[in-house]
Design a protein around this motif. Structure first.
Motif, short mmCIF file in Angstrom:
data_model
loop_
_atom_site.label_atom_id
_atom_site.label_comp_id
_atom_site.label_asym_id
_atom_site.label_seq_id
_atom_site.Cartn_x
_atom_site.Cartn_y
_atom_site.Cartn_z
N GLY A 187 36.49 40.05 35.89
CA GLY A 187 37.38 40.56 34.87
C GLY A 187 38.04 39.52 33.99
O GLY A 187 38.51 39.82 32.92
N GLY A 188 38.12 38.28 34.43
CA GLY A 188 38.64 37.23 33.55
C GLY A 188 40.08 36.86 33.78
O GLY A 188 40.42 36.26 34.79
N MET A 189 40.93 37.19 32.83
CA MET A 189 42.32 36.77 32.82
C MET A 189 42.99 37.08 34.14
O MET A 189 42.69 38.11 34.73
CB MET A 189 43.08 37.49 31.71
N PRO A 190 43.93 36.35 34.57
CA PRO A 190 44.38 35.09 34.00
C PRO A 190 43.60 33.90 34.52
O PRO A 190 43.97 32.76 34.28
CB PRO A 190 45.84 35.01 34.44
N MET A 191 42.52 34.14 35.25
CA MET A 191 41.80 33.07 35.94
C MET A 191 40.78 32.34 35.06
O MET A 191 40.50 31.19 35.27
CB MET A 191 41.07 33.63 37.17
N VAL A 192 40.20 33.02 34.07
CA VAL A 192 39.13 32.43 33.27
C VAL A 192 39.47 32.58 31.79
O VAL A 192 39.22 33.61 31.17
CB VAL A 192 37.76 33.10 33.56
N GLY A 193 40.10 31.56 31.23
CA GLY A 193 40.36 31.51 29.80
C GLY A 193 40.99 32.78 29.25
O GLY A 193 41.87 33.36 29.86
N ASP A 218 42.82 44.57 32.04
CA ASP A 218 43.96 44.91 31.18
C ASP A 218 44.45 46.32 31.48
O ASP A 218 45.64 46.58 31.52
CB ASP A 218 43.55 44.88 29.70
N ASN A 219 43.52 47.26 31.66
CA ASN A 219 43.89 48.66 31.82
C ASN A 219 43.83 49.08 33.29
O ASN A 219 44.85 49.25 33.93
CB ASN A 219 42.99 49.54 30.95
N THR A 220 42.60 49.27 33.83
CA THR A 220 42.45 49.88 35.15
C THR A 220 41.48 49.12 36.04
O THR A 220 40.41 48.73 35.59
CB THR A 220 41.91 51.34 35.01
N VAL A 221 41.86 48.95 37.31
CA VAL A 221 40.96 48.47 38.35
C VAL A 221 40.87 49.57 39.40
O VAL A 221 41.89 50.03 39.92
CB VAL A 221 41.45 47.18 39.03
N GLN A 222 39.64 50.00 39.67
CA GLN A 222 39.39 50.92 40.77
C GLN A 222 38.59 50.13 41.81
O GLN A 222 37.50 49.65 41.51
CB GLN A 222 38.62 52.15 40.33
N PHE A 223 39.14 50.00 43.01
CA PHE A 223 38.52 49.18 44.05
C PHE A 223 38.35 50.04 45.29
O PHE A 223 39.31 50.35 45.98
CB PHE A 223 39.41 47.97 44.36
N VAL A 224 37.10 50.40 45.59
CA VAL A 224 36.81 51.19 46.79
C VAL A 224 35.78 50.49 47.66
O VAL A 224 35.30 51.05 48.63
CB VAL A 224 36.38 52.64 46.46
N GLY A 225 35.47 49.25 47.34
CA GLY A 225 34.54 48.44 48.13
C GLY A 225 35.29 47.65 49.19
O GLY A 225 36.38 48.04 49.62
N SER A 226 34.72 46.51 49.58
CA SER A 226 35.39 45.64 50.56
C SER A 226 35.36 44.20 50.07
O SER A 226 34.48 43.83 49.29
CB SER A 226 34.73 45.75 51.93
N SER A 227 36.32 43.41 50.54
CA SER A 227 36.38 42.01 50.14
C SER A 227 36.99 41.19 51.26
O SER A 227 37.90 41.64 51.95
CB SER A 227 37.22 41.86 48.87
N THR A 228 36.47 39.95 51.43
CA THR A 228 37.01 39.02 52.41
C THR A 228 37.06 37.61 51.82
O THR A 228 36.24 37.25 50.98
CB THR A 228 36.14 38.98 53.70
N ALA A 229 38.05 36.86 52.27
CA ALA A 229 38.20 35.45 51.90
C ALA A 229 38.74 34.74 53.14
O ALA A 229 39.78 34.10 53.11
CB ALA A 229 39.13 35.29 50.70
N LEU A 271 32.34 38.46 33.67
CA LEU A 271 33.22 38.69 32.52
C LEU A 271 32.60 39.72 31.59
O LEU A 271 31.41 39.70 31.33
CB LEU A 271 33.43 37.38 31.77
N GLY A 272 33.42 40.59 31.06
CA GLY A 272 32.97 41.60 30.12
C GLY A 272 34.09 42.59 29.89
O GLY A 272 35.15 42.53 30.53
N ILE A 306 44.12 41.74 43.45
CA ILE A 306 43.63 42.84 42.61
C ILE A 306 44.78 43.21 41.69
O ILE A 306 45.84 43.63 42.14
CB ILE A 306 43.18 44.04 43.47
N GLU A 307 44.55 43.02 40.37
CA GLU A 307 45.61 43.25 39.39
C GLU A 307 45.10 44.06 38.21
O GLU A 307 43.93 43.94 37.83
CB GLU A 307 46.12 41.92 38.82
N ALA A 308 46.00 44.84 37.61
CA ALA A 308 45.67 45.58 36.39
C ALA A 308 46.93 45.75 35.56
O ALA A 308 48.04 45.80 36.09
CB ALA A 308 45.08 46.94 36.72
N GLY A 309 46.74 45.85 34.24
CA GLY A 309 47.86 46.05 33.35
C GLY A 309 48.45 47.45 33.43
O GLY A 309 49.64 47.64 33.20
#
Length: 150
Positions: free
Chosen positions: A78-84, A116-127, A53-54, A140-143
């Motif tokens: 990034g926080g919202m909407p998942m963490v307070g 809130d503003n911008t997410v730049q995602f150029v890495g990798s993720s798995t679940a 968070l930050g 992955i969400e951004a305002g």
């Protein structure tokens, strides 16, 4: 440690999670490099949850692992909407960065990246889970702007 609130870095470069008085996150710029690993290799112990968070979060050449046997742990950046009400303005997950919340014999959980503003995602993720029906989710969400490049 189940109620860890601090990371202690040793001279040899290893990190240990320790329990201490509870604290709350504060806004600021965060740089994630190296490895954050809250995985569990014991089927009776669930992996940890990672919340980064930050205001501005930059994951450059860093890895976050929340893998387990019966279930994966969760990762929220990034926080919202998942963490307070914690709200990042900008989040970057750079090249050579990996986020994993997998389960080898169960259900993968969730990876959530939000700003809130911008997410730049150029890495990798798995679940991922044991089977395709057991896979978790990657959100992955951004305002304003979502920039995903592979």
């Amino acid at each position: 440690q189940a109620s860890a609130t601090h990371i202690v870095a040793s001279a040899d470069g290893s990190q240990t999670l320790t329990g201490a008085a509870s604290f709350g996150p504060t806004s600021g710029s965060i740089l994630i490099r190296g490895i954050v690993n809250v995985s569990s290799t014991n089927p009776s112990i669930d992996p940890g949850q990672v919340n980064i968070l930050g205001n501005q979060i930059n994951m450059i050449g860093g890895d976050i692992y929340a893998n387990g046997i019966e279930q994966g742990g969760g990762v929220t950046i990034g926080g919202m909407p998942m963490v307070g009400d914690f709200r990042a303005a900008f989040v970057t997950v750079g090249r050579n960065s990996e986020i994993a919340a997998n389960a080898s014999a169960g259900v993968g959980v969730a990876v959530h990246v939000w700003a809130d503003n911008t997410v730049q995602f150029v890495g990798s993720s798995t679940a991922s889970g044991e089977t395709a029906n057991d896979n978790g989710s990657i959100t992955i969400e951004a305002g304003q702007v979502v920039d995903i490049r592979q």
